[in-house]
Design a protein around this motif. Structure first.
Motif, PDB file in Angstrom:
ATOM      1  N   MET A  54       0.825  -1.210   0.000  1.00 49.56           N
ATOM      2  CA  MET A  54       0.000   0.000   0.000  1.00 49.56           C
ATOM      3  C   MET A  54       0.859   1.259   0.000  1.00 49.56           C
ATOM      4  N   SER A  55       1.964   1.221   0.731  1.00 45.02           N
ATOM      5  CA  SER A  55       2.839   2.390   0.783  1.00 45.02           C
ATOM      6  C   SER A  55       3.489   2.647  -0.572  1.00 45.02           C
ATOM      7  N   LEU A  56       3.902   1.561  -1.240  1.00 40.42           N
ATOM      8  CA  LEU A  56       4.453   1.710  -2.585  1.00 40.42           C
ATOM      9  C   LEU A  56       3.396   2.279  -3.531  1.00 40.42           C
ATOM     10  N   ALA A  57       2.172   1.757  -3.403  1.00 38.75           N
ATOM     11  CA  ALA A  57       1.089   2.259  -4.254  1.00 38.75           C
ATOM     12  C   ALA A  57       0.780   3.717  -3.938  1.00 38.75           C
ATOM     13  N   ALA A  58       0.811   4.057  -2.640  1.00 38.22           N
ATOM     14  CA  ALA A  58       0.538   5.448  -2.255  1.00 38.22           C
ATOM     15  C   ALA A  58       1.608   6.389  -2.795  1.00 38.22           C
ATOM     16  N   ALA A  59       2.881   5.965  -2.695  1.00 38.51           N
ATOM     17  CA  ALA A  59       3.961   6.802  -3.219  1.00 38.51           C
ATOM     18  C   ALA A  59       3.832   6.961  -4.729  1.00 38.51           C
ATOM     19  N   ALA A  60       3.501   5.853  -5.405  1.00 38.12           N
ATOM     20  CA  ALA A  60       3.307   5.937  -6.856  1.00 38.12           C
ATOM     21  C   ALA A  60       2.109   6.818  -7.182  1.00 38.12           C
ATOM     22  N   ALA A  61       1.046   6.690  -6.363  1.00 35.55           N
ATOM     23  CA  ALA A  61      -0.154   7.502  -6.609  1.00 35.55           C
ATOM     24  C   ALA A  61       0.130   8.988  -6.418  1.00 35.55           C
ATOM     25  N   ILE A  62       0.958   9.315  -5.421  1.00 36.15           N
ATOM     26  CA  ILE A  62       1.313  10.719  -5.183  1.00 36.15           C
ATOM     27  C   ILE A  62       1.990  11.303  -6.417  1.00 36.15           C
ATOM     28  N   LEU A  63       2.902  10.525  -6.995  1.00 36.84           N
ATOM     29  CA  LEU A  63       3.624  10.994  -8.174  1.00 36.84           C
ATOM     30  C   LEU A  63       2.728  11.010  -9.411  1.00 36.84           C
ATOM     31  N   TYR A  64       1.977   9.923  -9.604  1.00 33.75           N
ATOM     32  CA  TYR A  64       1.169   9.794 -10.821  1.00 33.75           C
ATOM     33  C   TYR A  64      -0.055  10.704 -10.791  1.00 33.75           C
TER      34      TYR A  64
END
Length: 300
Positions: A54-64
């Motif tokens: 989830m943290s990886l997805a959240a970090a990717a979501a922040i950027l994307y």
């Protein structure tokens, strides 16, 4: 609309901190599980593995999600958050079911598995609690400063993670001090139930967003109140909303005096839009201007 540079860096720092802490916790709990064999530690490990995803997805979501709209994505890229959340909910369900089945089988067998090296496990889980509390504190500061819904949601998830961590410590203490190793399976079962409830909540929220469900009724009522009382606006209709990740898209028709100039009508609509964005920064607002009915004549 992208965040200001400073806020963007703060938000990204929270995302990277979340990924780093989750990675450390997964390694720490893998070691604790190998030392103790505790199902409650396994439940906490599964939850931390989920945290890492989830943290990886959240970090990717922040950027994307911060990428501006383009020709292929006229409304931006925030739906990526919902797609990630839907996948995460499936991962939670699978992990929780595996842990629950293992706990039930152990309880039905009537022979509690004696845990080992409880002291090392307690130390590992205590460190996990301390790291989680530190992360939650930093995420809270960032969320308050930037208003990032992604960081706020990730923070709420980590707050919920404290339960299986503390539960694992209780199970290890019960085994070490009171010779009650069966408490481990009971706590693991409770942790699995907590994870299943979280999966349903996350999954249903992501599904609703992907299906263009309307926004929170309180937000809709607040926008309606602003539009109804705005100077120069004689009425409004067709207030429609939909959510995509952390964004709420708003379409609103306002009724204006048909005798005023186009410049005046535009100024009213623009000021109303700014007021809505100020009250609800997570929104993306489109306002259509119609002629209000007058003297018994219908508007257009």
């Amino acid at each position: 609309m992208t965040l200001p540079n400073h806020d963007s860096r703060l938000t990204l720092s929270a995302g990277l901190a979340s990924v780093s802490v989750a990675g450390v916790l997964v390694a720490l709990k893998l070691w604790a599980l190998s030392e103790t064999g505790a199902l409650s530690v396994a439940a906490s490990l599964a939850d931390s593995a989920l945290d890492l995803v989830m943290s990886l997805a959240a970090a990717a979501a922040i950027l994307y999600a911060a990428r501006p709209a383009d020709e292929d994505h006229a409304f931006g890229h925030t739906s990526a958050e919902d797609l990630a959340a839907l996948g995460q909910s499936v991962f939670i369900l699978v992990s929780a079911v595996i842990i629950a089945v293992s706990a039930v089988l152990r309880l039905l067998a009537g022979e509690a598995t004696q845990l080992q090296a409880e002291g090392r496990g307690i130390i590992a889980m205590t460190v996990s609690v301390v790291l989680t509390l530190a992360l939650v504190w930093w995420q809270g500061r960032v969320a308050r400063r930037t208003g990032s819904r992604v960081v706020a949601a990730d923070r709420l998830h980590y707050i919920g993670d404290l339960l299986p961590n503390i539960g694992a410590i209780v199970a290890l203490i019960a085994s070490s001090r009171f010779a009650l190793p069966q408490v481990d399976a009971v706590i693991a079962l409770a942790a699995a139930g907590f994870m299943i409830l979280g999966a349903i909540r996350i999954g249903s929220g992501a599904w609703d967003a992907l299906m263009d469900r309307r926004a929170d009724p309180a937000l809709i009522a607040g926008i309606a109140a602003i539009a109804k009382s705005w100077p120069g606006v004689h009425g409004y209709h067709d207030l429609k909303t939909r959510t995509a990740g952390s964004r709420v898209f708003v379409h609103l028709h306002i009724e204006l005096d048909g005798e005023q100039t186009l410049r005046e009508a535009h100024a009213i609509g623009a000021s109303l839009r700014r007021a809505i964005l100020t009250a609800y920064p997570q929104t993306d607002v489109i306002i259509h201007k119609d002629v209000a009915a007058r003297d018994g004549q219908p508007g257009t």
